[in-house]
Scaffold this active site. Structure first.
Site, mmCIF file in Angstrom:
data_model
loop_
_atom_site.group_PDB
_atom_site.id
_atom_site.type_symbol
_atom_site.label_atom_id
_atom_site.label_comp_id
_atom_site.label_asym_id
_atom_site.label_seq_id
_atom_site.Cartn_x
_atom_site.Cartn_y
_atom_site.Cartn_z
ATOM 1 N N THR A 42 0.843 -1.197 0.000
ATOM 2 C CA THR A 42 0.000 0.000 0.000
ATOM 3 C C THR A 42 0.873 1.240 0.000
ATOM 4 O OG1 THR A 42 -1.811 1.162 1.114
ATOM 5 C CG2 THR A 42 -0.162 0.153 2.530
ATOM 6 N N ASN B 35 -0.850 3.933 1.200
ATOM 7 C CA ASN B 35 -1.712 4.677 2.120
ATOM 8 C C ASN B 35 -1.036 4.762 3.492
ATOM 9 O OD1 ASN B 35 -3.663 5.387 4.064
ATOM 10 N ND2 ASN B 35 -5.319 4.517 2.849
ATOM 11 N N HIS C 195 -2.029 5.958 6.277
ATOM 12 C CA HIS C 195 -2.935 5.624 7.384
ATOM 13 C C HIS C 195 -2.939 4.114 7.631
ATOM 14 C CE1 HIS C 195 -4.528 9.688 7.541
ATOM 15 N NE2 HIS C 195 -4.787 9.641 6.246
ATOM 16 N N ASP D 166 -7.548 -5.803 1.375
ATOM 17 C CA ASP D 166 -8.596 -5.068 0.690
ATOM 18 C C ASP D 166 -9.743 -4.999 1.674
ATOM 19 O OD1 ASP D 166 -9.581 -3.597 -1.507
ATOM 20 O OD2 ASP D 166 -10.895 -5.261 -2.025
ATOM 21 N N GLY E 44 -11.337 7.699 5.614
ATOM 22 C CA GLY E 44 -12.364 7.038 4.809
ATOM 23 C C GLY E 44 -13.763 7.255 5.367
ATOM 24 N N TYR E 45 -14.492 6.141 5.525
ATOM 25 C CA TYR E 45 -15.885 6.191 5.978
ATOM 26 C C TYR E 45 -16.022 6.189 7.510
ATOM 27 C CZ TYR E 45 -17.033 5.043 1.119
ATOM 28 O OH TYR E 45 -17.163 5.061 -0.249
#
Length: 196
Positions: A10, A12, A14, A68, A149-150
């Site tokens: 990744t 990312n 985070h 994922d 994200g969410y």
């Protein structure tokens, strides 16, 4: 036990920090030294996780871990699911969440965050995948600024705050935390049996 160095598939930051915080002492987690494009075209989180791990592992010629993950909203048929990151890709997560909140008006708000985590060692040709989830519901509004994200609109079961409001707890109870802890446990058993 010998320390195992593993690259994360990744870019990312985070995700890297979240996984580093829960990694066992016998494992050193490093971000991937290069960005490798992987087309996440699987129909499940597991397919995408395995694909990422294998592509990164073969390219880096080193043990890697990939995941994922995404949000599954039951009343929307599992949407956004494997498309969680790519849904309204050109928009911010705040805009994505606002759109989903509109889609959920008058509907059941039960949801889950799901994570498939995969370890792949291209030298030993070892592939291990696990999956876990955290059940919860979508809040009526976006709350909190923690996490990413969410997180600001997902309330895990047993709590009345969103992950965005309790980022300090997220590392203990999140889908990614649960999946990677499970993966670490399986890996530890394999490594211990190999060292006997």
């Amino acid at each position: 036990m010998k320390k195992l160095t593993v690259y994360l598939a990744t870019t990312n930051p985070h995700k890297v920090e979240e996984i580093k915080m829960i990694a066992p002492e016998w494992m050193e987690i490093l971000p991937s030294p290069e960005k490798i494009e992987v087309v996440e075209d699987g129909e499940t989180f597991l397919e995408n996780s395995v694909k990422k791990a294998v592509v990164y592992g073969k390219k880096l010629k080193h043990p890697v871990m990939a995941d994922d993950s995404g949000l599954v909203i039951y009343s929307l048929g599992g949407f956004p699911g494997v498309m969680s990151a790519r849904f309204m890709e050109e928009h911010s997560y705040k805009e994505k969440m606002r759109t989903i909140l509109k889609m959920l008006e008058g509907k059941d708000r039960r949801a889950a965050f799901v994570c498939s985590a995969t370890f792949f060692d291209p030298v030993e040709n070892t592939l291990i995948s696990v999956e876990d989830r955290v059940e919860g519901r979508i809040a009526n509004e976006i709350r909190g600024t923690g996490g990413f994200g969410y997180d600001p609109f997902f309330i895990p079961d047993g709590y009345d705050k969103t992950f965005g409001e309790i980022p300090h707890l997220k590392e203990k109870i999140s889908h990614r935390s649960k999946a990677f802890r499970k993966l670490f446990s399986v890996l530890e058993k394999i490594l211990e049996s190999e060292n006997r």
